[in-house]
Design a protein around this motif. Structure first.
Motif, PDB file in Angstrom:
ATOM      1  N   LEU A 360       0.822  -1.208   0.000  1.00  0.00           N
ATOM      2  CA  LEU A 360       0.000   0.000   0.000  1.00  0.00           C
ATOM      3  C   LEU A 360       0.859   1.264   0.000  1.00  0.00           C
ATOM      4  O   LEU A 360       0.550   2.245  -0.672  1.00  0.00           O
ATOM      5  CB  LEU A 360      -0.909  -0.002   1.232  1.00  0.00           C
ATOM      6  N   THR A 361       1.954   1.222   0.754  1.00  0.00           N
ATOM      7  CA  THR A 361       2.830   2.397   0.859  1.00  0.00           C
ATOM      8  C   THR A 361       3.460   2.749  -0.472  1.00  0.00           C
ATOM      9  O   THR A 361       3.479   3.915  -0.884  1.00  0.00           O
ATOM     10  CB  THR A 361       3.941   2.151   1.903  1.00  0.00           C
ATOM     11  N   ILE A 362       3.970   1.751  -1.177  1.00  0.00           N
ATOM     12  CA  ILE A 362       4.629   2.055  -2.449  1.00  0.00           C
ATOM     13  C   ILE A 362       3.609   2.498  -3.488  1.00  0.00           C
ATOM     14  O   ILE A 362       3.900   3.351  -4.338  1.00  0.00           O
ATOM     15  CB  ILE A 362       5.443   0.838  -2.953  1.00  0.00           C
ATOM     16  N   THR A 363       2.376   1.991  -3.424  1.00  0.00           N
ATOM     17  CA  THR A 363       1.334   2.430  -4.348  1.00  0.00           C
ATOM     18  C   THR A 363       0.957   3.879  -4.106  1.00  0.00           C
ATOM     19  O   THR A 363       0.863   4.682  -5.044  1.00  0.00           O
ATOM     20  CB  THR A 363       0.091   1.535  -4.199  1.00  0.00           C
ATOM     21  N   ALA A 364       0.743   4.229  -2.833  1.00  0.00           N
ATOM     22  CA  ALA A 364       0.358   5.601  -2.506  1.00  0.00           C
ATOM     23  C   ALA A 364       1.481   6.582  -2.833  1.00  0.00           C
ATOM     24  O   ALA A 364       1.233   7.671  -3.372  1.00  0.00           O
ATOM     25  CB  ALA A 364      -0.012   5.689  -1.028  1.00  0.00           C
ATOM     26  N   SER A 365       2.729   6.218  -2.523  1.00  0.00           N
ATOM     27  CA  SER A 365       3.851   7.119  -2.801  1.00  0.00           C
ATOM     28  C   SER A 365       4.064   7.276  -4.302  1.00  0.00           C
ATOM     29  O   SER A 365       4.375   8.373  -4.782  1.00  0.00           O
ATOM     30  CB  SER A 365       5.131   6.603  -2.130  1.00  0.00           C
ATOM     31  N   ALA A 366       3.873   6.198  -5.061  1.00  0.00           N
ATOM     32  CA  ALA A 366       4.015   6.280  -6.515  1.00  0.00           C
ATOM     33  C   ALA A 366       2.939   7.169  -7.118  1.00  0.00           C
ATOM     34  O   ALA A 366       3.199   7.959  -8.036  1.00  0.00           O
ATOM     35  CB  ALA A 366       3.952   4.887  -7.133  1.00  0.00           C
ATOM     36  N   SER A 367       1.712   7.060  -6.606  1.00  0.00           N
ATOM     37  CA  SER A 367       0.619   7.871  -7.132  1.00  0.00           C
ATOM     38  C   SER A 367       0.879   9.355  -6.898  1.00  0.00           C
ATOM     39  O   SER A 367       0.689  10.181  -7.800  1.00  0.00           O
ATOM     40  CB  SER A 367      -0.699   7.462  -6.462  1.00  0.00           C
ATOM     41  N   PHE A 368       1.349   9.699  -5.701  1.00  0.00           N
ATOM     42  CA  PHE A 368       1.621  11.120  -5.419  1.00  0.00           C
ATOM     43  C   PHE A 368       2.793  11.620  -6.259  1.00  0.00           C
ATOM     44  O   PHE A 368       2.722  12.686  -6.888  1.00  0.00           O
ATOM     45  CB  PHE A 368       1.924  11.317  -3.924  1.00  0.00           C
ATOM     46  N   ALA A 369       3.892  10.861  -6.271  1.00  0.00           N
ATOM     47  CA  ALA A 369       5.094  11.317  -6.978  1.00  0.00           C
ATOM     48  C   ALA A 369       4.863  11.383  -8.482  1.00  0.00           C
ATOM     49  O   ALA A 369       5.286  12.344  -9.143  1.00  0.00           O
ATOM     50  CB  ALA A 369       6.267  10.387  -6.661  1.00  0.00           C
TER      51      ALA A 369
END
Length: 532
Positions: A360-369
């Motif tokens: 979940l963390t890598i998905t959310a961070s990828a979406s923002f970045a």
């Protein structure tokens, strides 16, 4: 603690649980470090350069999806409610057919890194990417919050920690290790954690199932008979209606929950992003097939484990344990295999939480970045190294928020948080994905109306449902401002999202670009132009 456990012959040994868990964390962190690459490449950090096979990604998909709710919650629901509890498993399993038939191949061919790539392909980039990122962050945060809060609740049973401070410290440890997975390994390291965790989970579930059936002469009928004899429900344990058949409202609630489970899982951002870690659409389809096989085996095991817990542990012991009905699988492990098997199950439970939260963390961070920083702030001209750095900083920020939220939500209704995440995914994401892929006239206005309309309706209905107030098991049991009768809003918010998308499309001034739709259609069906 030992008074809650099995038949006086087994005792819970927290030291064994901690040692097994520490060994797992050490091994997986080493794997993540070895798998990680120090290159500041967006393709490597977000999608592991699409280097995984369909089989590997399918096992990782099952690892990414099988959360603490699946492993502990479903076994407990079956032990307590029988037939109705197993209906969760059916909903979770059917959802992968929706992914296979409607989503996996088309999404893999059309996008590159995130769901925002697909939704903005033939729409206005900035508003659509902003809406997509908003939806992704909300879903990921609530899903992550449920896992972190679940870590605090389960710790009381698994490690014999009863104080709020002790549970808060455990949530912090889970959050720190999860952020370490993402920062060190990116998507490649996280994927290997998912594969290891899924393999351990399947092996552990299968071992408990075999040991359990052995106690009843490898006869499932004997196990069911024992379960009905020790359950307060008696033979009704094997019949529908034990949990959702009391009246018309509960029956509608079950339909609403089923709709959210089946359609929400097919639109979860961290599941969708996994389709970009394979080289082509064929491997994306193969991923879903492998994931479905792994889920099928796992949920068959939970059926045996759930009824086995009803037969050997009993509802009174589960209710009096710190984890409530979530303690069914660990208590059963203690009955069947003693402290060592309980230690293994403890490690599996923590591995489940760590792996899902890392995904979940890598998905959310990828979406923002990728969607917000690179395409909105930098207008598509961000340097890859800068984009990866922003993604890593975002992962740290999300980790801190998840730790704080998990500590605050510890002891709250975790099922509500999971249901909200699934309902939001089904309401905000699925309608826009299907319209974008299949409806030629769909435009930017329709996309924004569908995402924000579904998101707003879902959150609003949950806030005024019995989950939040007006019931003894509500988050605020002493308040009463509920007017929506169903605990899950999917029956209303999902069709409302589709309706908003249609109305917005007809009301919007901007017309869809026929050339862009034709390009998207060719790419989604054939893969031509997708870089594969």
């Amino acid at each position: 603690m030992t008074t809650l456990l099995a038949a006086g012959s087994h005792e819970n040994n927290p030291v064994v649980n901690i040692v097994v868990f520490a060994v797992f964390v050490a091994i997986t962190l080493y794997v993540v470090y070895r798998a990680g690459n120090r290159r500041s490449s967006t393709s490597h950090y977000y999608t592991a350069d699409s280097s995984f096979s369909g089989r590997q990604n399918g096992i990782a998909l099952s690892g990414d999806f099988l959360s603490a709710a699946s492993f502990l919650g479903i076994a407990g629901a079956i032990a307590m409610h029988g037939y109705d509890g197993f209906l969760y498993s059916i909903g979770f399993l059917v959802a992968w057919l929706v992914d296979l038939l409607l989503i996996a191949e088309l999404l893999r061919n059309t996008g590159r890194f995130t769901m925002g790539d697909v939704l903005s392909f033939r729409m206005k980039q900035r508003p659509v990417r902003a809406a997509s990122a908003t939806s992704t962050l909300v879903i990921s945060f609530f899903y992550m919050l449920a896992q972190m809060a679940g870590a605090g609740g389960l710790i009381a049973l698994l490690l014999d920690v009863h104080t709020k401070l002790g549970q808060a410290l455990v949530i912090m440890v889970v959050g720190v290790v999860m952020v370490a997975y993402v920062l060190v390994g990116g998507m490649k390291g996280t994927t290997w954690v998912q594969i290891i965790k899924a393999s351990i989970l399947l092996v552990a579930s299968t071992l408990i199932t075999v040991f359990l059936l052995g106690k009843f002469g490898f006869s499932f009928s004997n196990l069911l008979s024992a379960a009905t004899e020790h359950s307060p429900m008696g033979k009704q344990l094997l019949e529908p209606g034990g949990s959702y058949g009391r009246n018309g409202t509960t029956k509608l609630d079950f339909v609403s929950l089923s709709l959210a489970l089946v359609l929400g899982i097919a639109a979860l951002p961290h599941v969708l992003m996994r389709f970009y870690t394979v080289p082509n659409a064929t491997e994306a389809r193969r991923s879903v097939v492998w994931a479905t096989v792994c889920m099928f085996i796992f949920y068959l095991c939970t059926l045996v484990i759930g009824f086995g817990a009803a037969a050997l542990v009993g509802t009174d012991e589960m209710k009096s344990a710190p984890g409530g009905e979530n303690s069914a699988a660990p208590l059963l492990a203690l009955h069947v295999g003693g402290t060592v098997l309980l230690g293994i199950i403890s490690a599996v439970a923590f591995a489940t939480i760590l792996a899902v939260v890392a995904g979940l963390t890598i998905t959310a961070s990828a979406s923002f970045a990728h969607d917000v920083y690179a395409n909105i702030f930098k207008k598509g001209k961000a340097e890859p190294a800068d984009e990866v750095r922003v993604a890593r900083l975002t992962a740290v920020a999300i980790g801190v928020l998840a730790i704080l939220g998990g500590i605050l939500a510890n002891g709250q209704n975790v099922a509500f948080l999971v249901a909200l995440a699934l309902a939001v995914a089904a309401s905000a994401n699925l309608s826009t994905l299907l319209y974008s892929l299949f409806w030629k006239r769909f435009n930017t206005t329709g996309t924004l109306w569908a995402i924000y309309g579904g998101l707003g309706a879902c959150v609003l209905l949950v806030l005024f449902s019995p989950v939040v107030s007006g019931a003894p098991d509500s988050i605020f049991p002493h308040a009463d401002f509920q007017w929506f009768p169903l605990k899950n809003p999917g029956l209303v918010s999902i069709p409302f999202s589709f309706l908003c998308g249609a109305l917005g499309t007809f009301a919007g001034r901007g017309k869809a670009d026929p050339a862009k739709h034709a390009e998207m259609e060719v790419r989604s069906l054939t893969g031509i132009g997708s870089g594969t």
